[in-house]
Design a protein around this motif. Structure first.
Motif, PDB file in Angstrom:
ATOM      1  N   VAL A 496      -2.384  -4.985   5.266  1.00 36.67           N
ATOM      2  CA  VAL A 496      -1.010  -5.461   5.092  1.00 36.67           C
ATOM      3  C   VAL A 496      -0.428  -5.907   6.430  1.00 36.67           C
ATOM      4  N   GLU A 497      -0.696  -5.158   7.477  1.00 36.13           N
ATOM      5  CA  GLU A 497      -0.200  -5.501   8.806  1.00 36.13           C
ATOM      6  C   GLU A 497      -0.688  -6.878   9.238  1.00 36.13           C
ATOM      7  N   THR A 498      -1.974  -7.132   9.043  1.00 34.02           N
ATOM      8  CA  THR A 498      -2.562  -8.405   9.469  1.00 34.02           C
ATOM      9  C   THR A 498      -2.014  -9.571   8.658  1.00 34.02           C
ATOM     10  N   VAL A 499      -1.909  -9.399   7.358  1.00 30.24           N
ATOM     11  CA  VAL A 499      -1.387 -10.468   6.500  1.00 30.24           C
ATOM     12  C   VAL A 499       0.074 -10.757   6.829  1.00 30.24           C
ATOM     13  N   ALA A 500       0.861  -9.712   7.020  1.00 35.78           N
ATOM     14  CA  ALA A 500       2.282  -9.900   7.321  1.00 35.78           C
ATOM     15  C   ALA A 500       2.476 -10.643   8.636  1.00 35.78           C
ATOM     16  N   ALA A 501       1.700 -10.278   9.652  1.00 35.03           N
ATOM     17  CA  ALA A 501       1.873 -10.892  10.969  1.00 35.03           C
ATOM     18  C   ALA A 501       1.368 -12.329  11.008  1.00 35.03           C
TER      19      ALA A 501
END
Length: 645
Positions: A496-501
């Motif tokens: 989720v962190e990677t997709v959001a950023a």
């Protein structure tokens, strides 16, 4: 260790008041240069009049308040102290205990290939991403999600995952303290079988050299650890048992040390990092030199580096490689973001990410070679294969290493003291960083609370929770929490962190911000990893591992169903932070219609971006210049389309 959990420069109240007055005056002067940008539609400011998202005055007040907070933020004294502190946090028990154990349980040398692939294309890019985001925004692991308010729950989910790891991490530190104290005996207690107390007829002295062994033989170090130190239960269906008073005192000591480190500040922690980051290598190299001189060591090392190609098709091995990379580098726990938030804005974290990740990988391999050289010697003496000489799990570091120490012919007590002091030092560096991240999140949400009091409460709660791990069934719970709390939770949150950023905020914006901060044009490697490989690979591995999902077992024995239920509950609570704080961010986002509020929750907040006024002004000028250029290009294209052919 995360600096936001400390007070680097302890000063008197009057000095703080003078400093605060100066900062308020400075901010008021600087904000005049920012006013013209406050209403613009750019990645730093999302509010606009038609959204009903606040007035320019409200935006100005928010920026002024945020800048004032930033001027109070401490920074590392020297860049080298930041690097060494990061190494001290990343290079911890995860390298000495968890990496050899994970490699041991996933086929030895076969594990090295997926681990190095994951490290190159997932671990290192994520490490640099978190470092750069923290430094660019000067925000901790929750406030950094001003970048994408919809993903704010990632920070809180990481906090729960971090807390899960810290609680059992300190129990391992407690074991190190116990062995450290026992090392002062005239004869190392695990080097000889004590048949009157904890040894049985299969026990063989670890210090012995010429004995006849059979398939049931066990080293005295192994029986000492399981029978005397842990009083390990073979089944926890009837409960975990009562905490051991000796390990309870060692656990208490560990948390007291953590409290002292966290409550008194990091004014000297950077200096201490010279010791905590470098001392472990001296001990590991010494043990490796001793290990490779023992008979059978070569067989153990070959087992460690020889790949079993069929293991590469097992998604669980790749899943374990990702989990180990996150655990070892501390990626996905939020502590890296917090660490970097205390850097100067132009600190070269591009270089730092390579240095720290290389040091971490080197330490993991060094520990692996050391462990397996000793395992090879044990297998040689027991006339069996390497994979049969010892159980897996956390006991590996407390069985194989003590075996090696028992074979030292000169001053084994000295080397034992040094080794377990090293283990404890590694634990303090990592646990303080992770615990500090939790403390910071609490203090950010309740800024009026006294930080020393918050630290004390968290340490007391951590000690109380840690009592579970010093029971006879504690190692069962440790492995269970490691699986559901330290692995599964962090794995999902990193996706989720990677997709959001990179997909919501945008890889283009990430590259622009990092280039502005570092003055470095990032190449295709970073673009490929961040935008495509990391999210796709992690999602694919997660899906395959779920299809071929196996619940964790302890030494081949299944857990009671209630234990599995508790594990799933832990994961559900942590991952539940994602929808909970999405709804919370949506509720707080201003807008006249549902769709405007929904769009707003995926856009950066007005206080996202560099916090130092001069840096922020230059960043906004860059954005305005890009927007003006894009607008001119659009107008030119429209004119060309409207002009007669």
């Amino acid at each position: 260790m995360p600096k936001n959990s400390y007070n680097m420069n302890s000063r008197g109240q009057s000095a703080n008041e003078e400093k605060g007055a100066f900062q308020r005056t400075f901010v008021e002067l600087e904000v005049g240069s920012l006013k013209q940008c406050n209403g613009l539609d750019n990645p730093g400011f999302v509010s606009s009049p038609e959204d009903g998202a606040g007035t320019k005055k409200q935006q100005k007040d928010t920026v002024v308040e945020d800048l004032s907070d930033e001027l109070d933020r401490q920074q590392w004294d020297r860049p080298i102290e930041f690097i060494l502190s990061c190494i001290a946090m990343s290079v911890g028990l995860g390298n000495v205990w968890r990496f050899p154990t994970t490699a041991y349980e996933n086929g030895g040398g076969a594990f090295l290939i997926p681990y190095l692939v994951v490290l190159t294309f997932i671990g290192r890019p994520l490490y640099f991403l978190e470092l750069a985001l923290g430094q660019f925004s000067s925000c901790g692991s929750v406030k950094v999600w001003r970048m994408v308010p919809a993903a704010k729950g990632v920070g809180y989910g990481q906090m729960l995952g971090t807390w899960s790891v810290v609680t059992y991490y300190c129990s391992l530190m407690g074991l190190s303290v116990f062995y450290f104290v026992m090392s002062f005996n005239s004869v190392l207690p695990w080097s000889r079988c004590d048949y009157d107390t904890w040894a049985d007829e299969n026990c063989v002295d670890a210090s012995a050299e010429n004995f006849t062994y059979n398939n049931l033989s066990q080293s005295s170090s192994e029986q000492y650890y399981y029978n005397y130190v842990l009083h390990l239960k073979e089944d926890i269906s009837d409960g975990l048992g009562a905490p051991d008073w000796r390990l309870t005192l060692c656990l208490l000591f560990s948390w007291v040390v953590l409290f002292i480190v966290l409550a008194r500040g990091v004014q000297s922690s950077g200096k201490a990092a010279y010791f905590t980051a470098l001392f472990p290598y001296v001990v590991l190299v010494t043990l490796l030199i001793r290990g490779v001189t023992l008979p059978g060591a070569v067989d153990g090392i070959l087992y460690f580096i020889t790949p079993e190609w069929n293991k590469l098709l097992d998604p669980n091995v790749w899943y374990a490689a990702c989990t180990q990379s996150f655990f070892s580098l501390s990626v996905g726990f939020g502590a890296i973001i917090t660490f970097a938030s205390y850097n100067k804005f132009d600190q070269n974290v591009y270089r730092d990410a390579w240095v720290i990740s290389f040091a971490d990988t080197f330490t993991s391999l060094l520990a692996g070679f050391t462990i397996f050289s000793i395992l090879g010697n044990l297998a040689h003496e027991l006339h069996t294969d390497v994979n049969n000489v010892v159980r897996g799990g956390s006991g590996l570091a407390f069985i194989s290493y003590p075996d090696a120490l028992a074979k030292f012919s000169w001053a084994p007590q000295l080397f034992a003291v040094l080794f377990f002091l090293m283990l404890f030092t590694l634990g303090v560096g990592s646990a303080a960083g992770l615990t500090g991240n939790v403390i910071t999140i609490v203090c950010d949400n309740f800024p009026n609370l006294n930080k020393a009091l918050v630290t004390a409460v968290i340490c007391v709660v951590g000690f109380a929770v840690g009592l579970v791990y010093v029971t006879p069934g504690g190692q069962w719970i440790l492995d269970l929490v490691d699986f559901f709390g330290g692995g599964f939770i962090i794995y999902v949150l990193v996706i989720v962190e990677t997709v959001a950023a990179n997909h919501i905020y945008g890889c283009k914006n990430i590259l622009r911000d990092f280039k502005f901060m570092l003055g470095v044009e990032l190449g295709i490697y970073w673009k490929f990893c961040w935008f495509f490989f990391v999210p796709v690979a992690l999602t694919a591995i997660l899906l395959y591992s779920l299809v071929d999902f196996n619940l964790p077992m302890f030494d081949g024995t299944a857990y009671p169903q209630v234990a599995y239920a508790c594990g799933w509950l832990l994961s559900a609570v942590a991952l539940g932070m994602l929808p909970i704080f999405f709804v919370d961010s949506f509720r707080k986002t201003e807008g006249e219609t549902f769709m405007k509020k929904l769009k707003g929750v995926f856009k950066p907040k007005e206080n996202w971006g560099p916090k130092r006024p001069k840096d922020r002004k230059r960043w906004e000028d860059l954005i305005n210049s890009e927007q003006t250029q894009q607008q001119q290009q659009q107008e030119q294209q429209q004119q060309e389309q409207q002009s007669p052919q």
